[in-house]
Scaffold this active site. Sequence first.
Site, mmCIF file in Angstrom:
data_model
loop_
_atom_site.group_PDB
_atom_site.id
_atom_site.type_symbol
_atom_site.label_atom_id
_atom_site.label_comp_id
_atom_site.label_asym_id
_atom_site.label_seq_id
_atom_site.Cartn_x
_atom_site.Cartn_y
_atom_site.Cartn_z
ATOM 1 N N GLY A 137 -35.789 61.595 25.908
ATOM 2 C CA GLY A 137 -35.763 61.965 27.317
ATOM 3 C C GLY A 137 -36.881 61.319 28.113
ATOM 4 N N GLY A 144 -35.835 56.610 37.545
ATOM 5 C CA GLY A 144 -35.088 55.858 36.542
ATOM 6 C C GLY A 144 -35.855 54.605 36.131
ATOM 7 N N SER A 145 -35.797 53.580 36.984
ATOM 8 C CA SER A 145 -36.544 52.344 36.684
ATOM 9 C C SER A 145 -38.041 52.571 36.723
ATOM 10 N N TRP A 169 -29.089 61.393 32.115
ATOM 11 C CA TRP A 169 -28.553 60.198 31.445
ATOM 12 C C TRP A 169 -29.093 60.068 30.035
ATOM 13 N N LEU A 247 -39.296 51.555 23.815
ATOM 14 C CA LEU A 247 -38.238 50.756 24.449
ATOM 15 C C LEU A 247 -38.243 49.330 23.913
ATOM 16 N N GLY A 347 -4.607 37.930 29.953
ATOM 17 C CA GLY A 347 -3.707 38.308 31.043
ATOM 18 C C GLY A 347 -3.573 39.819 31.131
ATOM 19 N N GLY A 348 -2.355 40.295 31.371
ATOM 20 C CA GLY A 348 -2.120 41.735 31.524
ATOM 21 C C GLY A 348 -2.484 42.518 30.270
ATOM 22 N N GLU A 371 -32.063 51.050 29.246
ATOM 23 C CA GLU A 371 -33.177 50.336 28.585
ATOM 24 C C GLU A 371 -33.786 49.290 29.515
ATOM 25 N N THR A 373 -32.923 47.863 33.686
ATOM 26 C CA THR A 373 -31.773 47.171 34.278
ATOM 27 C C THR A 373 -31.989 45.657 34.214
HETATM 28 P P1 TGC Z 1 -47.146 49.231 33.999
HETATM 29 O O1 TGC Z 1 -48.340 49.472 34.870
HETATM 30 O O2 TGC Z 1 -46.613 47.841 33.890
HETATM 31 O O3 TGC Z 1 -47.423 49.750 32.532
HETATM 32 C C1 TGC Z 1 -47.967 51.052 32.308
HETATM 33 C C2 TGC Z 1 -48.701 51.022 30.990
HETATM 34 O O4 TGC Z 1 -47.770 50.754 29.933
HETATM 35 C C3 TGC Z 1 -48.140 49.550 29.246
HETATM 36 N N1 TGC Z 1 -46.876 48.883 28.894
HETATM 37 C C4 TGC Z 1 -46.401 48.867 27.664
HETATM 38 N N2 TGC Z 1 -46.895 49.329 26.507
HETATM 39 C C5 TGC Z 1 -46.155 49.162 25.388
HETATM 40 N N3 TGC Z 1 -44.964 48.562 25.419
HETATM 41 C C6 TGC Z 1 -44.428 48.085 26.567
HETATM 42 N N4 TGC Z 1 -43.225 47.541 26.584
HETATM 43 C C7 TGC Z 1 -45.162 48.228 27.770
HETATM 44 N N5 TGC Z 1 -44.936 47.895 29.062
HETATM 45 C C8 TGC Z 1 -46.018 48.305 29.738
HETATM 46 C C9 TGC Z 1 -48.977 48.788 30.245
HETATM 47 O O5 TGC Z 1 -49.812 47.871 29.598
HETATM 48 C C10 TGC Z 1 -49.726 49.896 30.906
HETATM 49 O O6 TGC Z 1 -50.747 50.331 30.026
HETATM 50 P P2 TGC Z 1 -52.141 50.872 30.599
HETATM 51 O O7 TGC Z 1 -52.927 51.143 29.377
HETATM 52 O O8 TGC Z 1 -52.672 49.761 31.443
HETATM 53 O O9 TGC Z 1 -51.808 52.101 31.385
HETATM 54 O O10 TGC Z 1 -46.007 50.243 34.452
HETATM 55 P P3 TGC Z 1 -45.129 50.315 35.760
HETATM 56 O O11 TGC Z 1 -45.115 51.743 36.198
HETATM 57 O O12 TGC Z 1 -45.554 49.256 36.762
HETATM 58 O O13 TGC Z 1 -43.660 49.987 35.244
HETATM 59 C C11 TGC Z 1 -43.355 48.824 34.619
HETATM 60 C C12 TGC Z 1 -41.846 48.770 34.311
HETATM 61 C C13 TGC Z 1 -41.030 48.798 35.578
HETATM 62 C C14 TGC Z 1 -41.644 47.437 33.614
HETATM 63 C C15 TGC Z 1 -41.452 49.937 33.389
HETATM 64 O O14 TGC Z 1 -41.581 51.133 34.036
HETATM 65 C C16 TGC Z 1 -40.041 49.812 32.888
HETATM 66 O O15 TGC Z 1 -39.793 49.158 31.873
HETATM 67 N N6 TGC Z 1 -39.021 50.469 33.567
HETATM 68 C C17 TGC Z 1 -37.669 50.530 33.061
HETATM 69 C C18 TGC Z 1 -37.379 51.924 32.566
HETATM 70 C C19 TGC Z 1 -36.511 51.932 31.351
HETATM 71 O O16 TGC Z 1 -36.300 50.934 30.686
HETATM 72 N N7 TGC Z 1 -36.012 53.095 30.998
HETATM 73 C C20 TGC Z 1 -35.253 53.247 29.817
HETATM 74 C C21 TGC Z 1 -34.993 54.693 29.514
HETATM 75 S S1 TGC Z 1 -34.448 54.989 27.867
HETATM 76 C C22 TGC Z 1 -32.890 54.406 27.834
HETATM 77 O O17 TGC Z 1 -32.380 53.830 28.725
HETATM 78 C C23 TGC Z 1 -32.191 54.656 26.571
HETATM 79 S S2 TGC Z 1 -30.561 54.104 26.536
HETATM 80 C C24 TGC Z 1 -30.361 54.212 24.885
HETATM 81 C C25 TGC Z 1 -29.048 53.892 24.364
HETATM 82 O O18 TGC Z 1 -28.091 54.670 24.578
HETATM 83 O O19 TGC Z 1 -28.958 52.859 23.606
HETATM 84 P P1 FAD Z 2 -32.504 53.064 39.607
HETATM 85 O O1 FAD Z 2 -33.847 52.952 39.010
HETATM 86 O O2 FAD Z 2 -32.303 54.004 40.749
HETATM 87 O O3 FAD Z 2 -32.040 51.603 40.065
HETATM 88 C C1 FAD Z 2 -30.953 51.396 40.977
HETATM 89 C C2 FAD Z 2 -30.904 49.901 41.283
HETATM 90 O O4 FAD Z 2 -32.131 49.511 41.929
HETATM 91 C C3 FAD Z 2 -30.783 49.040 40.033
HETATM 92 O O5 FAD Z 2 -29.950 47.940 40.302
HETATM 93 C C4 FAD Z 2 -32.190 48.548 39.805
HETATM 94 O O6 FAD Z 2 -32.241 47.311 39.119
HETATM 95 C C5 FAD Z 2 -32.715 48.422 41.227
HETATM 96 N N1 FAD Z 2 -34.164 48.520 41.324
HETATM 97 C C6 FAD Z 2 -34.958 49.561 40.954
HETATM 98 N N2 FAD Z 2 -36.255 49.269 41.161
HETATM 99 C C7 FAD Z 2 -36.285 48.003 41.658
HETATM 100 C C8 FAD Z 2 -37.327 47.123 42.054
HETATM 101 N N3 FAD Z 2 -38.624 47.466 41.978
HETATM 102 N N4 FAD Z 2 -36.987 45.905 42.537
HETATM 103 C C9 FAD Z 2 -35.682 45.528 42.609
HETATM 104 N N5 FAD Z 2 -34.665 46.308 42.254
HETATM 105 C C10 FAD Z 2 -34.966 47.535 41.764
HETATM 106 N N6 FAD Z 2 -32.467 57.203 29.762
HETATM 107 C C11 FAD Z 2 -33.207 57.873 28.836
HETATM 108 O O7 FAD Z 2 -34.348 58.224 29.074
HETATM 109 N N7 FAD Z 2 -32.673 58.159 27.623
HETATM 110 C C12 FAD Z 2 -31.407 57.821 27.276
HETATM 111 O O8 FAD Z 2 -30.962 58.084 26.146
HETATM 112 C C13 FAD Z 2 -30.603 57.139 28.240
HETATM 113 N N8 FAD Z 2 -29.301 56.852 27.972
HETATM 114 C C14 FAD Z 2 -28.509 56.338 28.963
HETATM 115 C C15 FAD Z 2 -27.138 56.217 28.750
HETATM 116 C C16 FAD Z 2 -26.309 55.764 29.768
HETATM 117 C C17 FAD Z 2 -24.830 55.665 29.540
HETATM 118 C C18 FAD Z 2 -26.863 55.343 31.002
HETATM 119 C C19 FAD Z 2 -26.002 54.799 32.104
HETATM 120 C C20 FAD Z 2 -28.227 55.464 31.212
HETATM 121 C C21 FAD Z 2 -29.053 55.983 30.224
HETATM 122 N N9 FAD Z 2 -30.429 56.194 30.442
HETATM 123 C C22 FAD Z 2 -31.195 56.836 29.504
HETATM 124 C C23 FAD Z 2 -30.994 55.947 31.759
HETATM 125 C C24 FAD Z 2 -31.254 54.478 32.065
HETATM 126 O O9 FAD Z 2 -32.377 54.017 31.374
HETATM 127 C C25 FAD Z 2 -31.425 54.359 33.587
HETATM 128 O O10 FAD Z 2 -30.136 54.522 34.147
HETATM 129 C C26 FAD Z 2 -32.024 53.023 33.987
HETATM 130 O O11 FAD Z 2 -33.354 52.915 33.545
HETATM 131 C C27 FAD Z 2 -31.965 52.805 35.506
HETATM 132 O O12 FAD Z 2 -32.385 53.934 36.206
HETATM 133 P P2 FAD Z 2 -31.472 54.526 37.399
HETATM 134 O O13 FAD Z 2 -30.108 54.700 36.869
HETATM 135 O O14 FAD Z 2 -32.173 55.701 37.950
HETATM 136 O O15 FAD Z 2 -31.408 53.367 38.473
#
Ligand code: TGC
Ligand code: FAD
Length: 392
Positions: A137, A144-145, A169, A247, A347-348, A371, A373
């Site tokens: 979670g 989200g992002s 999600w 991640l 096709g279809g 994971e 976007t």
């Molecule tokens: P930022 O200031 O860049 O970083 C904060 C702190 O984190 C460190 N860091 C990392 N450490 C380890 N591994 C990484 N990959 C790291 N990336 C960053 C960074 O060095 C910093 O450390 P410190 O000590 O200086 O505090 O953070 P930000 O708030 O500017 O955000 C950066 C951003 C946008 C890249 C990050 O928030 C991000 O990756 N957002 C995307 C969110 C996301 O991917 N959510 C996924 C949710 S889980 C999911 O979707 C599961 S789906 C599973 C499935 O069904 O398969």
């Molecule tokens: P938002 O963050 O609201 O983004 C909306 C749009 O804005 C996107 O196109 C994005 O690229 C864009 N955007 C956002 N910020 C910026 C920026 N700075 N500049 C330019 N464009 C930007 N999460 C978990 O924690 N655990 C799970 O197990 C998990 N499983 C999932 C399973 C499914 C089927 C789905 C659909 C999602 C799941 N997620 C999970 C959540 C997923 O990680 C989020 O949906 C994803 O990180 C995007 O967040 P959001 O949907 O709130 O989109």
Amino acid sequence: MKPDLFEAPDYFQLDDLLSDEHKLVRDATRQWVKRAVSPIIEDYAQKAEFPRQLLSGLAEIGAFGPYIPHEYGGAGLDQISYGLIMQEIERGDSGIRSTASVQSSLVMYPIYTYGSEAQRQKYLPKLATGEWMGCFGLTEPDYGSNPGGMVTNFKDKGDHYLLNGAKLWISNSPFADIAVVWAKNEEGRIHGLIVERGMEGFSTPETHNKWSLRASATGELIFDNVKVPKENLLPGKNGLGAPLGCLDSARYGIAWGAIGAAMDCYDTALRYAKERIQFGKPIAATQLQQKKLAEMITEITKAQLLAYRLGQLRNEGKATTAQISMAKRNNVDMAIHIAREARQVLGGMGITGEYSIMRHMMNLESVITYEGTHDIHLLITGMDITGHSAFS
Ligand code: TGC
Ligand code: FAD
């Protein structure tokens, strides 16, 4: 659904780069997918139901914690074997790969990496056998992002923590036995907590009406004054880097998994194009369909090379977050384009459940979003090469 006739493309003889163990693991997973996933998956996707009977098989092929050491019940494999397992499972369905990704990289990985020895002993062996399933979670309705903005929080109440908030999600949440939950303490610092099903105030409503990942269960996590024992806090790491570190591992698996979905679409389209006669000849003999198929195999081959090299870097502990982002972004984008092109080749027939392509295509709409976007991964690359963050 048609019988599973899948034959994996290997245009650049990548098999020569794989060890005997890699091939053994890959082939065992491929056979299991043909036997257990392919015959039932379309039906479950149509019903929007997760096929829970696959859990024991996933555990048996080592898909739960492939790289977690044997002593904790994992398969003790390297990163390339982990990637190959994800590739083969996603060849069957992205939703089933999701279940394995979450269990391995988002639940077992943080417990193994940030957990206490007691937590490792308590949870990992049961997670490896699938006796307990987990979820992760991080995402919230308003964050989200940008997970760093999360508002889910816990307060120190002396002998326990009091957890409040909501996650949205969440893959596997409707049936998970435990949740690794990221929440802020009173100082605003992010920590991981293990929340167990049955704790008072903890509920996991399912999210319905998805057109994507229909064979995967997705839901919410709701915490209404949940008393979490203090020993359930992950002690090894805190701050946003802790969940982002998990991640990295899951995104790496997706970079391989997407190749599986793309290979299945390509293989299906190639076979269909050779068999389908229009204007007195197979459509495979037309230049336009050859262009589609030739571009597909080119892109698959490039993605395979990228994933393999990333696997080597992961094995050496040298892969960076930015490299993983590039591979996840490229390979998922590659797969979704191939799914769209492959559907047109049919096709279809391409829109029916007789073939897997439309299901892959719809699944990949989630894979390109979760994971991180497509846009977020581009910005991670942008930040890495320019030194400027576009996020703040
Ligand atoms: P930022 O200031 O860049 O970083 C904060 C702190 O984190 C460190 N860091 C990392 N450490 C380890 N591994 C990484 N990959 C790291 N990336 C960053 C960074 O060095 C910093 O450390 P410190 O000590 O200086 O505090 O953070 P930000 O708030 O500017 O955000 C950066 C951003 C946008 C890249 C990050 O928030 C991000 O990756 N957002 C995307 C969110 C996301 O991917 N959510 C996924 C949710 S889980 C999911 O979707 C599961 S789906 C599973 C499935 O069904 O398969
Ligand atoms: P938002 O963050 O609201 O983004 C909306 C749009 O804005 C996107 O196109 C994005 O690229 C864009 N955007 C956002 N910020 C910026 C920026 N700075 N500049 C330019 N464009 C930007 N999460 C978990 O924690 N655990 C799970 O197990 C998990 N499983 C999932 C399973 C499914 C089927 C789905 C659909 C999602 C799941 N997620 C999970 C959540 C997923 O990680 C989020 O949906 C994803 O990180 C995007 O967040 P959001 O949907 O709130 O989109």
